[in-house]
Design a protein around this motif. Sequence first.
Motif, PDB file in Angstrom:
ATOM      1  N   ASN A  58     -44.357   8.159   9.078  1.00 49.73           N
ATOM      2  CA  ASN A  58     -45.571   7.383   8.850  1.00 49.73           C
ATOM      3  C   ASN A  58     -45.991   7.352   7.372  1.00 49.73           C
ATOM      4  N   LEU A  59     -45.157   7.851   6.489  1.00 50.39           N
ATOM      5  CA  LEU A  59     -45.456   7.839   5.061  1.00 50.39           C
ATOM      6  C   LEU A  59     -44.919   6.543   4.460  1.00 50.39           C
ATOM      7  N   ASN A  60     -45.797   5.706   3.943  1.00 54.93           N
ATOM      8  CA  ASN A  60     -45.422   4.416   3.376  1.00 54.93           C
ATOM      9  C   ASN A  60     -45.510   4.516   1.862  1.00 54.93           C
ATOM     10  N   VAL A  61     -44.372   4.728   1.209  1.00 60.01           N
ATOM     11  CA  VAL A  61     -44.346   4.902  -0.245  1.00 60.01           C
ATOM     12  C   VAL A  61     -43.784   3.620  -0.860  1.00 60.01           C
ATOM     13  N   VAL A  62     -44.541   3.060  -1.803  1.00 61.90           N
ATOM     14  CA  VAL A  62     -44.171   1.798  -2.443  1.00 61.90           C
ATOM     15  C   VAL A  62     -43.979   2.027  -3.932  1.00 61.90           C
ATOM     16  N   PHE A  63     -42.875   1.487  -4.472  1.00 65.09           N
ATOM     17  CA  PHE A  63     -42.652   1.504  -5.911  1.00 65.09           C
ATOM     18  C   PHE A  63     -43.260   0.217  -6.476  1.00 65.09           C
ATOM     19  N   SER A  64     -44.035   0.346  -7.539  1.00 59.19           N
ATOM     20  CA  SER A  64     -44.590  -0.823  -8.222  1.00 59.19           C
ATOM     21  C   SER A  64     -44.432  -0.600  -9.710  1.00 59.19           C
ATOM     22  N   ALA A  65     -43.876  -1.584 -10.402  1.00 56.82           N
ATOM     23  CA  ALA A  65     -43.686  -1.473 -11.848  1.00 56.82           C
ATOM     24  C   ALA A  65     -44.975  -1.741 -12.603  1.00 56.82           C
ATOM     25  N   TYR A  88     -50.363   2.322 -23.155  1.00 60.81           N
ATOM     26  CA  TYR A  88     -50.081   3.518 -23.937  1.00 60.81           C
ATOM     27  C   TYR A  88     -49.090   4.447 -23.268  1.00 60.81           C
ATOM     28  N   TYR A  89     -48.731   4.205 -22.025  1.00 56.32           N
ATOM     29  CA  TYR A  89     -47.742   5.046 -21.362  1.00 56.32           C
ATOM     30  C   TYR A  89     -46.344   4.694 -21.848  1.00 56.32           C
ATOM     31  N   THR A  90     -45.479   5.708 -21.965  1.00 53.70           N
ATOM     32  CA  THR A  90     -44.140   5.502 -22.524  1.00 53.70           C
ATOM     33  C   THR A  90     -43.024   5.872 -21.565  1.00 53.70           C
ATOM     34  N   GLY A  91     -43.340   6.389 -20.438  1.00 51.58           N
ATOM     35  CA  GLY A  91     -42.321   6.785 -19.476  1.00 51.58           C
ATOM     36  C   GLY A  91     -42.809   6.497 -18.079  1.00 51.58           C
ATOM     37  N   MET A  92     -42.436   7.348 -17.156  1.00 48.10           N
ATOM     38  CA  MET A  92     -42.825   7.160 -15.762  1.00 48.10           C
ATOM     39  C   MET A  92     -44.346   7.170 -15.642  1.00 48.10           C
ATOM     40  N   ALA A 129     -41.682 -12.896 -21.138  1.00 43.99           N
ATOM     41  CA  ALA A 129     -41.234 -13.354 -19.817  1.00 43.99           C
ATOM     42  C   ALA A 129     -40.499 -12.237 -19.081  1.00 43.99           C
ATOM     43  N   ILE A 130     -39.679 -11.485 -19.793  1.00 41.34           N
ATOM     44  CA  ILE A 130     -38.958 -10.361 -19.187  1.00 41.34           C
ATOM     45  C   ILE A 130     -39.946  -9.297 -18.716  1.00 41.34           C
ATOM     46  N   ILE A 131     -40.937  -9.005 -19.529  1.00 38.71           N
ATOM     47  CA  ILE A 131     -41.942  -7.994 -19.160  1.00 38.71           C
ATOM     48  C   ILE A 131     -42.723  -8.452 -17.930  1.00 38.71           C
ATOM     49  N   ARG A 132     -43.136  -9.725 -17.912  1.00 43.01           N
ATOM     50  CA  ARG A 132     -43.860 -10.244 -16.740  1.00 43.01           C
ATOM     51  C   ARG A 132     -43.003 -10.130 -15.479  1.00 43.01           C
ATOM     52  N   SER A 133     -41.718 -10.427 -15.605  1.00 39.76           N
ATOM     53  CA  SER A 133     -40.793 -10.316 -14.480  1.00 39.76           C
ATOM     54  C   SER A 133     -40.698  -8.868 -14.002  1.00 39.76           C
ATOM     55  N   PHE A 134     -40.604  -7.944 -14.948  1.00 41.14           N
ATOM     56  CA  PHE A 134     -40.530  -6.521 -14.606  1.00 41.14           C
ATOM     57  C   PHE A 134     -41.786  -6.069 -13.861  1.00 41.14           C
ATOM     58  N   ILE A 165     -42.112  -6.388 -10.038  1.00 42.96           N
ATOM     59  CA  ILE A 165     -41.279  -5.618  -9.106  1.00 42.96           C
ATOM     60  C   ILE A 165     -42.166  -4.712  -8.260  1.00 42.96           C
ATOM     61  N   LYS A 166     -42.093  -4.887  -6.951  1.00 40.10           N
ATOM     62  CA  LYS A 166     -42.832  -4.062  -5.996  1.00 40.10           C
ATOM     63  C   LYS A 166     -42.012  -4.030  -4.725  1.00 40.10           C
ATOM     64  N   CYS A 167     -41.654  -2.832  -4.281  1.00 36.24           N
ATOM     65  CA  CYS A 167     -40.773  -2.722  -3.119  1.00 36.24           C
ATOM     66  C   CYS A 167     -40.916  -1.332  -2.499  1.00 36.24           C
ATOM     67  N   PRO A 168     -40.391  -1.149  -1.284  1.00 39.04           N
ATOM     68  CA  PRO A 168     -40.369   0.202  -0.709  1.00 39.04           C
ATOM     69  C   PRO A 168     -39.582   1.139  -1.633  1.00 39.04           C
ATOM     70  N   ILE A 169     -39.995   2.376  -1.707  1.00 37.16           N
ATOM     71  CA  ILE A 169     -39.395   3.338  -2.636  1.00 37.16           C
ATOM     72  C   ILE A 169     -37.893   3.490  -2.392  1.00 37.16           C
ATOM     73  N   ASN A 170     -37.437   3.321  -1.148  1.00 36.09           N
ATOM     74  CA  ASN A 170     -36.013   3.506  -0.873  1.00 36.09           C
ATOM     75  C   ASN A 170     -35.136   2.360  -1.374  1.00 36.09           C
ATOM     76  N   SER A 171     -35.741   1.284  -1.894  1.00 38.25           N
ATOM     77  CA  SER A 171     -34.941   0.220  -2.506  1.00 38.25           C
ATOM     78  C   SER A 171     -35.307   0.016  -3.979  1.00 38.25           C
ATOM     79  N   ALA A 172     -36.033   0.967  -4.561  1.00 33.92           N
ATOM     80  CA  ALA A 172     -36.478   0.847  -5.955  1.00 33.92           C
ATOM     81  C   ALA A 172     -35.302   0.766  -6.926  1.00 33.92           C
ATOM     82  N   ALA A 173     -34.320   1.631  -6.777  1.00 31.63           N
ATOM     83  CA  ALA A 173     -33.174   1.617  -7.699  1.00 31.63           C
ATOM     84  C   ALA A 173     -32.432   0.292  -7.605  1.00 31.63           C
ATOM     85  N   LYS A 174     -32.230  -0.210  -6.409  1.00 25.56           N
ATOM     86  CA  LYS A 174     -31.524  -1.480  -6.212  1.00 25.56           C
ATOM     87  C   LYS A 174     -32.267  -2.618  -6.914  1.00 25.56           C
TER      88      LYS A 174
END
Length: 135
Positions: free
Chosen positions: A74-81, A88-92, A28-33, A36-45
């Motif tokens: 005009n650059l639209n950068v989105v953070f998506s978890a 197989y990925y272990t980091g970013m 459930a925690i992993i599904r919640s993570f 997460i999808k948001c503009p890059i400038n609010s990713a840390a928050k």
Amino acid sequence: RSIGEILKRFDAKMKDPRRASKGKKVSAIIRSFLKIKCPINSAAKELNKFFKKNKINLVVDQKYFPISSNKVSNLNVVFSASLGQLEYYTGMVFKIDIKSKSKTISLCAGGRYDGLIFDLGSKKQVPAVGAAFNL
């Protein structure tokens, strides 16, 4: 290692952890993570809100996302978890798409996968990073 040993180890790792009660909570925690999808400038928050809610002792600084201070309007950068099936990925992990009015083109994707070789049977950990470019 023989192919049989590699497949046996891989099969053991493929067992569904969601059957146990602790596994259900973790799933459930992993599904919640992954939602997460948001503009890059609010990713840390957003990440810090997730960590706090799930009692995960992590804090991410917005400096971790340096592109968030980009001045190109005009650059639209989105953070998506979530990028799909990339266990197989272990980091970013990253993906760069170019969107136009009519279509989206995937330009590049990749990330860290330090544990992959070990998971496939290597006796030692091998640090690794990779990317694929669609040119």
